[in-house]
Scaffold this motif. Structure first.
Motif, PDB file in Angstrom:
ATOM      1  N   GLU A  40       1.215  -1.200  -0.149  1.00  0.00           N
ATOM      2  CA  GLU A  40      -0.251   0.233   0.252  1.00  0.00           C
ATOM      3  C   GLU A  40       0.740   1.620   0.221  1.00  0.00           C
ATOM      4  O   GLU A  40       2.280   1.774   0.955  1.00  0.00           O
ATOM      5  CB  GLU A  40      -0.855   0.064   1.235  1.00  0.00           C
ATOM      6  N   THR A  61      -5.240  -3.378  -6.871  1.00  0.00           N
ATOM      7  CA  THR A  61      -6.159  -3.732  -6.273  1.00  0.00           C
ATOM      8  C   THR A  61      -7.034  -2.409  -5.882  1.00  0.00           C
ATOM      9  O   THR A  61      -8.190  -2.422  -5.503  1.00  0.00           O
ATOM     10  CB  THR A  61      -5.834  -4.779  -4.731  1.00  0.00           C
ATOM     11  N   ALA A  62      -6.825  -1.538  -6.093  1.00  0.00           N
ATOM     12  CA  ALA A  62      -7.255  -0.264  -5.533  1.00  0.00           C
ATOM     13  C   ALA A  62      -6.177   1.069  -6.171  1.00  0.00           C
ATOM     14  O   ALA A  62      -5.295   1.076  -6.172  1.00  0.00           O
ATOM     15  CB  ALA A  62      -6.916  -0.222  -4.001  1.00  0.00           C
ATOM     16  N   ALA A  78      -7.607   0.137 -11.181  1.00  0.00           N
ATOM     17  CA  ALA A  78      -7.934  -0.939 -10.235  1.00  0.00           C
ATOM     18  C   ALA A  78      -8.262  -1.813 -10.575  1.00  0.00           C
ATOM     19  O   ALA A  78      -9.419  -1.511 -12.014  1.00  0.00           O
ATOM     20  CB  ALA A  78      -8.903  -1.008  -8.667  1.00  0.00           C
ATOM     21  N   ASN A  98      -4.300   9.948  -5.691  1.00  0.00           N
ATOM     22  CA  ASN A  98      -5.430   8.178  -5.847  1.00  0.00           C
ATOM     23  C   ASN A  98      -4.024   7.595  -4.984  1.00  0.00           C
ATOM     24  O   ASN A  98      -4.381   6.280  -6.456  1.00  0.00           O
ATOM     25  CB  ASN A  98      -6.280   8.384  -6.767  1.00  0.00           C
ATOM     26  N   TRP A 100      -2.051   4.168  -4.576  1.00  0.00           N
ATOM     27  CA  TRP A 100      -2.568   2.807  -5.333  1.00  0.00           C
ATOM     28  C   TRP A 100      -2.165   1.297  -4.114  1.00  0.00           C
ATOM     29  O   TRP A 100      -1.172   1.453  -3.371  1.00  0.00           O
ATOM     30  CB  TRP A 100      -2.117   2.105  -6.591  1.00  0.00           C
TER      31      TRP A 100
END
Length: 288
Positions: A40, A61-62, A78, A98, A100
């Protein structure tokens, strides 16, 4: 410059990773893992690498970011997947507003160069968005679990999971460039289905091109790209497979089987069968 996939990245990412050392046997003979992990991002950063003997798969994943590879820039969201050759310079950047999270796998193998060439030959892209990313997550989960275990067979299991990963990647590698070619792709699939059903008939490249209203040179080239072997090789493999079935599970004579499978008179049938299977039809029947 900070490096995203390195141990000194604690100030820019929170990560969970396994650095894996495969056995000498795995390095020389198997698809093998080098590193697997998830992270992360804590802040915006760019990472770059080149010249690695490694192939990288990762899935966002995000969040979002950008990949630069082969002098091209790719926007990542994502669910997007990345599959690249790390000997080629690349960099990736997470967006400031944002940040990721990623799951990645670094791996290698003695045949990976040929496999990646086939991926590119079929039109495989560095970045793609699978309609369902769940299977990729499942492969990552299994590999992460095995890599962190004391399982005696873990190199073999990792080879199995990497093979599954590559199989799934190949499924997303076929990309006709436009609608016209997409229609031709369907024509090529129709030709494969025709061969599957009519292998006993005389089949020629010119005949198929005429029957399906397709340029024979395009047919030959596209069939090999899409199905991994030439049209003539595929026709022969279908005929040999049917001959093997009849030799094992019927009482028909070798002569009858040769004609029924489109492989002709006994002498030609025997020669052709032996060139593929290593033994003549009669011996194959006896062995099985």
């Amino acid at each position: 410059m900070d490096e995203l996939f390195s141990n000194n990245a604690s100030s820019i990412v929170a990560s969970n990773r396994i650095l894996y050392t495969p056995s000498a046997f795995a390095r020389s003979s198997l698809l093998h893992l080098q590193e697997i992990g998830e992270l992360e991002a804590k802040r915006c950063h760019t990472s770059s690498r080149s010249g690695l003997s490694s192939y990288l798969f990762f899935i966002v994943t995000a969040g979002s970011g950008t990949l630069v590879y082969n002098d091209k820039s790719y926007k990542l969201e994502a669910g997007d997947c990345v599959f690249i050759d790390c000997s080629i310079p690349y960099s990736h950047t997470t967006e400031e507003h944002n940040l990721w999270t990623l799951r990645w796998i670094h791996f290698y193998g003695p045949t990976m160069g040929n496999i990646y060439d086939k991926y590119k030959e079929r039109g495989g892209r560095p970045v793609f968005a699978p309609d369902d990313p769940t299977p990729f997550f499942a492969v990552w989960d299994e590999m992460m679990k095995v890599a962190g275990s004391g399982e005696y067979m873990r190199d073999m299991l990792i080879n199995q999971y990497l093979s599954e990963l590559l199989t799934r990647l190949m499924k997303y590698s076929w990309h006709p460039e436009d609608q016209v070619k997409a229609k031709k792709k369907q024509s090529v699939l129709s030709i494969k289905e025709y061969v599957d059903q009519n292998y006993n008939l005389k089949i020629t490249l010119d005949g198929l091109a005429s029957q399906f209203y397709i340029n024979k040179y395009y047919l030959s080239k596209t069939f090999k790209k899409q199905f991994g072997q030439s049209l003539s090789s595929y026709i022969l493999s279908v005929r040999i497979t049917k001959a093997k079935q009849l030799l094992r599970f019927s009482d028909k004579s070798v002569e009858e089987i040769g004609y029924e499978c489109g492989l002709g008179a006994p002498h030609y049938f025997s020669q052709t069968f032996k060139s593929i299977e290593g033994v003549p039809p009669s011996k194959y029947r006896e062995q099985w």
